[in-house]
Each structure stands twice: as structure tokens, then as C-alpha cells.
Design a protein around this motif. Structure first.
Motif, PDB file in Angstrom:
ATOM      1  N   GLY A  19      -0.869  -4.748  -1.717  1.00 55.56           N
ATOM      2  CA  GLY A  19      -0.577  -3.954  -0.534  1.00 55.56           C
ATOM      3  C   GLY A  19      -0.385  -4.832   0.688  1.00 55.56           C
ATOM      4  N   ASP A  21      -0.395  -4.282   3.885  1.00 55.20           N
ATOM      5  CA  ASP A  21      -0.823  -3.543   5.078  1.00 55.20           C
ATOM      6  C   ASP A  21      -1.207  -4.591   6.114  1.00 55.20           C
ATOM      7  N   THR A  22      -0.209  -5.300   6.625  1.00 49.19           N
ATOM      8  CA  THR A  22      -0.451  -6.542   7.332  1.00 49.19           C
ATOM      9  C   THR A  22      -0.738  -6.312   8.811  1.00 49.19           C
ATOM     10  N   SER A  23      -1.989  -6.527   9.177  1.00 44.74           N
ATOM     11  CA  SER A  23      -2.419  -6.482  10.574  1.00 44.74           C
ATOM     12  C   SER A  23      -2.452  -7.902  11.129  1.00 44.74           C
ATOM     13  N   LYS A  61       3.323  -2.870  -2.233  1.00 47.40           N
ATOM     14  CA  LYS A  61       3.341  -1.638  -1.438  1.00 47.40           C
ATOM     15  C   LYS A  61       3.272  -2.019   0.040  1.00 47.40           C
ATOM     16  N   GLN A  63       2.955  -0.742   3.732  1.00 48.90           N
ATOM     17  CA  GLN A  63       2.531   0.408   4.542  1.00 48.90           C
ATOM     18  C   GLN A  63       3.216   0.331   5.902  1.00 48.90           C
ATOM     19  N   PHE A  66       1.695  -0.264   9.828  1.00 51.91           N
ATOM     20  CA  PHE A  66       1.324  -1.560  10.372  1.00 51.91           C
ATOM     21  C   PHE A  66       2.499  -2.252  11.047  1.00 51.91           C
ATOM     22  N   TYR A  78       9.259  -5.344   8.830  1.00 49.04           N
ATOM     23  CA  TYR A  78       9.221  -4.395   7.705  1.00 49.04           C
ATOM     24  C   TYR A  78      10.497  -4.521   6.870  1.00 49.04           C
ATOM     25  N   ASP A  95       5.265   2.731   1.555  1.00 50.11           N
ATOM     26  CA  ASP A  95       4.211   3.724   1.747  1.00 50.11           C
ATOM     27  C   ASP A  95       4.440   4.414   3.085  1.00 50.11           C
ATOM     28  N   SER A 250      -5.073  -4.102  -0.900  1.00 54.33           N
ATOM     29  CA  SER A 250      -4.443  -4.697   0.276  1.00 54.33           C
ATOM     30  C   SER A 250      -5.347  -5.774   0.863  1.00 54.33           C
ATOM     31  N   ARG A 251      -6.327  -5.362   1.660  1.00 56.64           N
ATOM     32  CA  ARG A 251      -7.219  -6.338   2.300  1.00 56.64           C
ATOM     33  C   ARG A 251      -7.908  -7.248   1.298  1.00 56.64           C
TER      34      ARG A 251
END
Length: 289
Positions: A19, A21-23, A61, A63, A66, A78, A95, A250-251
Motif C-alpha cells: 500500500g 499510502d505515502t505521507s 494499492k 490511496q 494522500f 499520484y 484506492d 501500507s505503513r
């Protein structure tokens, strides 16, 4: 069909879905300081994650939230991330959890199955009604795209709606599952699964066998592993002979380097290690079933 590609990739590489979900807080400061724009920071971090894992995972995936949070530059990251995943031959799951009807849904379908933000599979939320799913089906049939439709999620608030009883018997999520199965039956691949799958949170072991038995040929996207508390034993029952689903983390993967003193210097190594450890955890549980 996209489901045949995904099934074959899982057979070769296992069930791990990375995942992205890159912060920004997940990214080493040294890397953030190396680029002038947010899109470059996010993309080149994602690129390192992808390059470190591309040969051992079947899909990624991404998201969208983010990236939306950073405006136009975030959406450029993205786009570049989706393009890179697909150009490397992996499967990109966007996602986006869209859920609207009529012309709005048609516009969402065009936005995420064509053009700048094209992906292979997207997530949808059906709780506005199944007419919100219909506008995407032409892409499934004619463009070899896929859907993962929310069924039963792993968050605490799932009990507010998904667990309510219909007529004192069936839970709402079982009714939704039956509807997904009916639509999915019209889009079957050679592998025995449909290009229309379901999102099933992997933190409710007590329900896993029932959901798998009931949904049969539905391929699952299973979030909840790692940082959300799920383990190999929690997700194994959702699989069939080691296939039939991908398990997202993800994390637990993209920030794994932070646990080690030399993590920044060996980021690629620790990310790859986390993905391999997760793969082995799931495999070891499926072998015992």
C-alpha cells in the motif's frame, strides 16, 4: 481479463499487496531535502519502494487521499506512481472508494480507467446502492479493468451499518456480498474468479470462513495486516489454496526502515525484508490449513 493476470501474479509472487499510502512524515528528511517539489518527493520515495519489491509482490494499492491532500503537485505524484507501476508490469489498484450514481459515476469511471489517472482496478463503495456500480461495468467487460467493492471493513464504525440485521436474520454485509456475487458472476475469468472482487477487512478471524464459503469465486482485497493488527493467521482463511486474495500492508512495509538504526541508509533492504517477512507469514499459515 485483469483477474487472470492478478491470479497468475499471486501464484508466482504470493499475496502481498504493498500500500502506497505515502505521507510526507514517512519519508526520510534527507530524501525530502533532495527534491524541490512535493510531487518529486512523493514519487521518488514510491519509486524506491516499488523498485525494492517489484519482483516479489503482485500489485500495489495507491490511496488517492494522500495525494489529493497536496493539491495539483500531489496528484501529479499520484499519476506518476500509477504510470510507473503499470510500466513496470505490475498491477495498480487505485484506492478511491467512489460511490455515486448516473452521470457522476460515469465521470468517475472515465477519470480512473482512462487518461492521466488510469489504473487497472479501483475500489468502490456500494452503500449508496448498486446502481452506483453499474456505470463501471463496461470497463470491466470491454477494457479488462477490475473492481474491488467494499463488503465488510475492519474499522470499528463498520458496526454502525454493515453489521445491522435485515429482517432479524441476515447482516447487511451478507446481503451486500450476495449482490456482489450476482454481478461478479457475469465477469468471470479463466482462473475461476471474477474481475469484480470485494474488500474484506482481515481483522475478524471469526467471520472469515463464513465469508469465504458464502462468496466462493469472489477475489478479495484484504486490508488490515500489520499496523492495523492483522496477522497471517487472520487473513489465511480468506484465501483458497493460497490464492483468491491479496493482503494489503501500507505503513508496515513502507515505514519498516524506521525500526532500525541504519534504516535510512538501508531503506530499500528493510522495505524488501518487510514484504518478504509478510509473504512468509501468510504462506506459513496457508500451508497449515
Amino acid at each position: 481479463m485483469i483477474i487472470d493476470r492478478l491470479y497468475e501474479e499471486v501464484e508466482r509472487k504470493g499475496n502481498v499487496c504493498v500500500g502506497l499510502d505515502t505521507s510526507l512524515e514517512y519519508i526520510p528528511s534527507t530524501m525530502k531535502n533532495s527534491y524541490h517539489s512535493v510531487d518529486d518527493v512523493l514519487f521518488y520515495f514510491n519509486k524506491r519502494i516499488i523498485d525494492a519489491t517489484i519482483d516479489i509482490v503482485p500489485c500495489y494499492k495507491v490511496q488517492i487521499a494522500f495525494y489529493e491532500a497536496h493539491g495539483l503537485n500531489g496528484m501529479l505524484a499520484y499519476k506518476k506512481t500509477l504510470d510507473y507501476i503499470r510500466n513496470r508490469g505490475a498491477i495498480a489498484i487505485a484506492d478511491i472508494k467512489r460511490g455515486d450514481i448516473s452521470s457522476t459515476a460515469k465521470a468517475y469511471a472515465k477519470a480512473h480507467f482512462e487518461g492521466d489517472f488510469e489504473s487497472d482496478i479501483i475500489t468502490l463503495n456500494p452503500y449508496m446502492g448498486f446502481d452506483s456500480v453499474v456505470p463501471y461495468l463496461d470497463y470491466v467487460k470491454n477494457k479488462e479493468k477490475g473492481l474491488f467493492i467494499l463488503l465488510r471493513t475492519s474499522n470499528e464504525g463498520a458496526k454502525d451499518i454493515q453489521y445491522l440485521n435485515i429482517d432479524g436474520k441476515e447482516k447487511v454485509y451478507n446481503y451486500v456480498g450476495d449482490k456482489i456475487k450476482d454481478i461478479a458472476s457475469k465477469h468471470m475469468g479463466k482462473c475461476g474468479y471474477s474481475s469484480i472482487g470485494a474488500v474484506v477487512g482481515g481483522t475478524h478471524l471469526e467471520e472469515a470462513d463464513e465469508i469465504r464459503d458464502r462468496l466462493g469465486n469472489i477475489f478479495f482485497l484484504i486490508p488490515g495486516y500489520g499496523a492495523q493488527g492483522g496477522s497471517g493467521s487472520d487473513v489465511a482463511s480468506y484465501l483458497e489454496n493460497g490464492n483468491g486474495g491479496v493482503v494489503n500492508s501500507s505503513r508496515g512495509i513502507i515505514t519498516s526502515y524506521k525500526k532500525y538504526e541504519d534504516g535510512i541508509e538501508k531503506l530499500d533492504y528493510y522495505v524488501r525484508k518487510a514484504a518478504l517477512d509478510m509473504k512468509e507469514d501468510i504462506l506459513s499459515e496457508t500451508k497449515t490449513m
